[in-house]
Write a protein that holds these residues in place. Structure first.
Motif, short mmCIF file in Angstrom:
data_model
loop_
_atom_site.label_atom_id
_atom_site.label_comp_id
_atom_site.label_asym_id
_atom_site.label_seq_id
_atom_site.Cartn_x
_atom_site.Cartn_y
_atom_site.Cartn_z
N GLN A 113 3.63 28.72 41.79
CA GLN A 113 4.57 28.22 40.79
C GLN A 113 3.87 27.32 39.78
OE1 GLN A 113 7.46 26.39 43.38
NE2 GLN A 113 8.86 28.14 43.29
N LEU A 114 3.01 26.40 40.28
CA LEU A 114 2.31 25.50 39.38
C LEU A 114 1.32 26.25 38.51
CD1 LEU A 114 1.78 22.71 38.28
CD2 LEU A 114 0.24 22.27 40.21
N MET A 115 0.61 27.23 39.08
CA MET A 115 -0.32 28.03 38.28
C MET A 115 0.41 28.75 37.15
SD MET A 115 -3.16 29.70 40.81
CE MET A 115 -4.44 28.67 41.55
N ASP A 116 1.58 29.34 37.47
CA ASP A 116 2.35 30.03 36.43
C ASP A 116 2.77 29.05 35.33
OD1 ASP A 116 2.15 32.43 37.74
OD2 ASP A 116 4.11 32.31 38.70
N LEU A 117 3.19 27.85 35.73
CA LEU A 117 3.61 26.84 34.75
C LEU A 117 2.46 26.44 33.84
CD1 LEU A 117 5.60 24.75 33.62
CD2 LEU A 117 4.95 23.23 35.50
N LEU A 118 1.28 26.20 34.42
CA LEU A 118 0.13 25.79 33.61
C LEU A 118 -0.33 26.91 32.68
CD1 LEU A 118 -1.92 23.70 36.21
CD2 LEU A 118 -0.29 22.90 34.50
N ARG A 119 -0.26 28.15 33.16
CA ARG A 119 -0.60 29.28 32.29
C ARG A 119 0.33 29.33 31.08
NH1 ARG A 119 -0.71 32.29 37.12
NH2 ARG A 119 -2.84 32.61 37.89
N ARG A 120 1.64 29.15 31.33
CA ARG A 120 2.60 29.19 30.22
C ARG A 120 2.30 28.08 29.21
NH1 ARG A 120 6.48 29.65 34.32
NH2 ARG A 120 7.36 27.60 33.83
N MET A 121 1.97 26.91 29.72
CA MET A 121 1.67 25.80 28.81
C MET A 121 0.41 26.08 28.00
SD MET A 121 2.73 22.51 31.09
CE MET A 121 4.49 22.20 31.35
N GLY A 122 -0.59 26.66 28.63
CA GLY A 122 -1.78 27.04 27.88
C GLY A 122 -1.48 28.08 26.82
N ASP A 123 -0.63 29.05 27.17
CA ASP A 123 -0.26 30.10 26.22
C ASP A 123 0.55 29.54 25.06
OD1 ASP A 123 -1.52 31.96 27.81
OD2 ASP A 123 0.32 32.67 28.78
N GLU A 124 1.27 28.44 25.30
CA GLU A 124 2.05 27.79 24.24
C GLU A 124 1.17 27.02 23.26
OE1 GLU A 124 4.71 25.29 26.38
OE2 GLU A 124 5.96 26.94 27.11
N GLY A 125 -0.11 26.88 23.58
CA GLY A 125 -1.02 26.15 22.70
C GLY A 125 -1.30 24.73 23.12
N ARG A 126 -0.80 24.34 24.30
CA ARG A 126 -1.13 23.00 24.79
C ARG A 126 -2.55 22.98 25.34
NH1 ARG A 126 4.39 20.30 27.13
NH2 ARG A 126 5.76 22.08 26.80
N THR A 127 -3.11 21.78 25.39
CA THR A 127 -4.43 21.59 25.97
C THR A 127 -4.25 21.11 27.40
OG1 THR A 127 -5.37 21.04 23.81
CG2 THR A 127 -6.61 20.33 25.75
N VAL A 128 -4.68 21.94 28.35
CA VAL A 128 -4.50 21.66 29.77
C VAL A 128 -5.86 21.62 30.44
CG1 VAL A 128 -3.47 22.44 31.95
CG2 VAL A 128 -2.27 22.85 29.78
#
Length: 303
Positions: A166-181
């Motif tokens: 679940q956390l991996m999916d969330l971080l992937r989405r945030m990266g795809d949104e253009g956030r810096t993770v």
């Protein structure tokens, strides 16, 4: 587009050098900070987040220094590795407190808890949470103000497989949104599954940088050491040393075995059984003697 720049940064504590002259740039997307325990990852993240001053060098967020700069916390969400939390609060109270520090209200807290799927336990005290649940409520607290930069220190510690996915999916989405993770880990598989870009540090030094294929290739191409026991170690050593896939062979009398250094991993793994068969030698043991993560990283530092 948020960019974090680390420029010739070092940090020492007394005579101990925790971070040694590191330069890197972290841009939008998901970056993995990979290294063995004690490599200096947490110290580096603390400097990125403005909690610790560099002894030398600078850390900047979009050109602004992170140290003694309160304005950056409008843009940064941090999930520390440390377990220190207010256990007497409920999960919702903990996240709401951080929302209020940002001038936000209950809606922001509820949205963050829903993002990490913690609504079901939000009214329980944190003292009753498992380690994985604590990690998720810390994540909710870090997300409450919708930051453009996320810094996560070993975020998957204590999570069960479902929580981890679940956390991996969330971080992937945030990266795809253009956030810096940016997240740190000492586990190669975690970084492989999630990070588009990898920074490797070992013993406080910047060891390698690139995508996972490049890092994996560096690790695979390094010299490999094996402990080999056979029915005739001396004859086997004589046959192997003549091949360019090996760079050194030592007869270990105490172990009753050969210590072999192979510089061409693929060629050596095909050569060994072939030579044994041709010379009528039985292979009793073939085991890698340097496959620990620390030994792999140490090679990258020296490469």
């Amino acid at each position: 587009m948020t960019t974090l720049t680390i420029d010739h940064v070092s940090r020492w504590f007394g005579n101990v050098v925790a971070v040694n002259d590191i330069t890197m740039t972290i841009g939008p997307g998901v970056t993995g900070l990979l290294g063995p325990n004690g490599a200096g990852k947490s110290t580096l993240i603390n400097m990125m987040g403005g909690f610790l001053a560099p002894s030398t060098g600078t850390v900047t967020l979009d050109g602004e220094p992170t140290w003694r700069n309160e304005d950056i916390y409008r843009h940064i969400g941090i999930v520390p590795e440390r377990e220190a939390m207010y256990d007497f609060l409920t999960g919702r109270e903990f996240v709401l407190a951080n929302a209020e520090l940002h001038g936000l209200g209950p809606k922001a807290a509820d949205r963050a808890l829903a993002t990490v799927e913690m609504e079901y336990a939000q009214d329980r005290k944190i003292s009753t949470y498992s380690k994985g649940m604590r990690q998720r409520v810390k994540m909710a607290s870090a997300l409450v103000h919708d930051p453009s930069l996320l810094l996560l220190d070993e975020p998957f510690n204590g999570m069960d497989p479902r929580q981890r996915m679940q956390l991996m999916d969330l971080l992937r989405r945030m990266g795809d949104e253009g956030r810096t993770v940016l997240f740190s880990s000492h586990i190669l598989e975690e970084v492989e599954q999630l990070a588009a870009h990898i920074e490797v540090i070992v013993a406080g030094r910047h060891a390698a940088s690139g995508d996972f294929r490049r890092i994996r290739r560096l690790m695979t191409d390094r010299p490999h050491r094996y402990l080999v026991r056979s029915s005739d170690d001396r004859a086997l050593a004589a046959a192997l040393i003549a091949d360019p896939s090996t760079s050194g062979i030592e007869v270990d009398l105490a172990e009753g075995a050969l210590r072999v250094q192979a510089v061409d991993f693929g060629r050596f793994t095909a050569l060994l059984p072939k030579v044994a068969r041709e010379h009528g030698i039985r292979l009793l043991t073939v085991s890698p003697s340097d496959e620990s993560l620390e030994s792999v990283f140490s090679y990258l530092v020296a490469a």
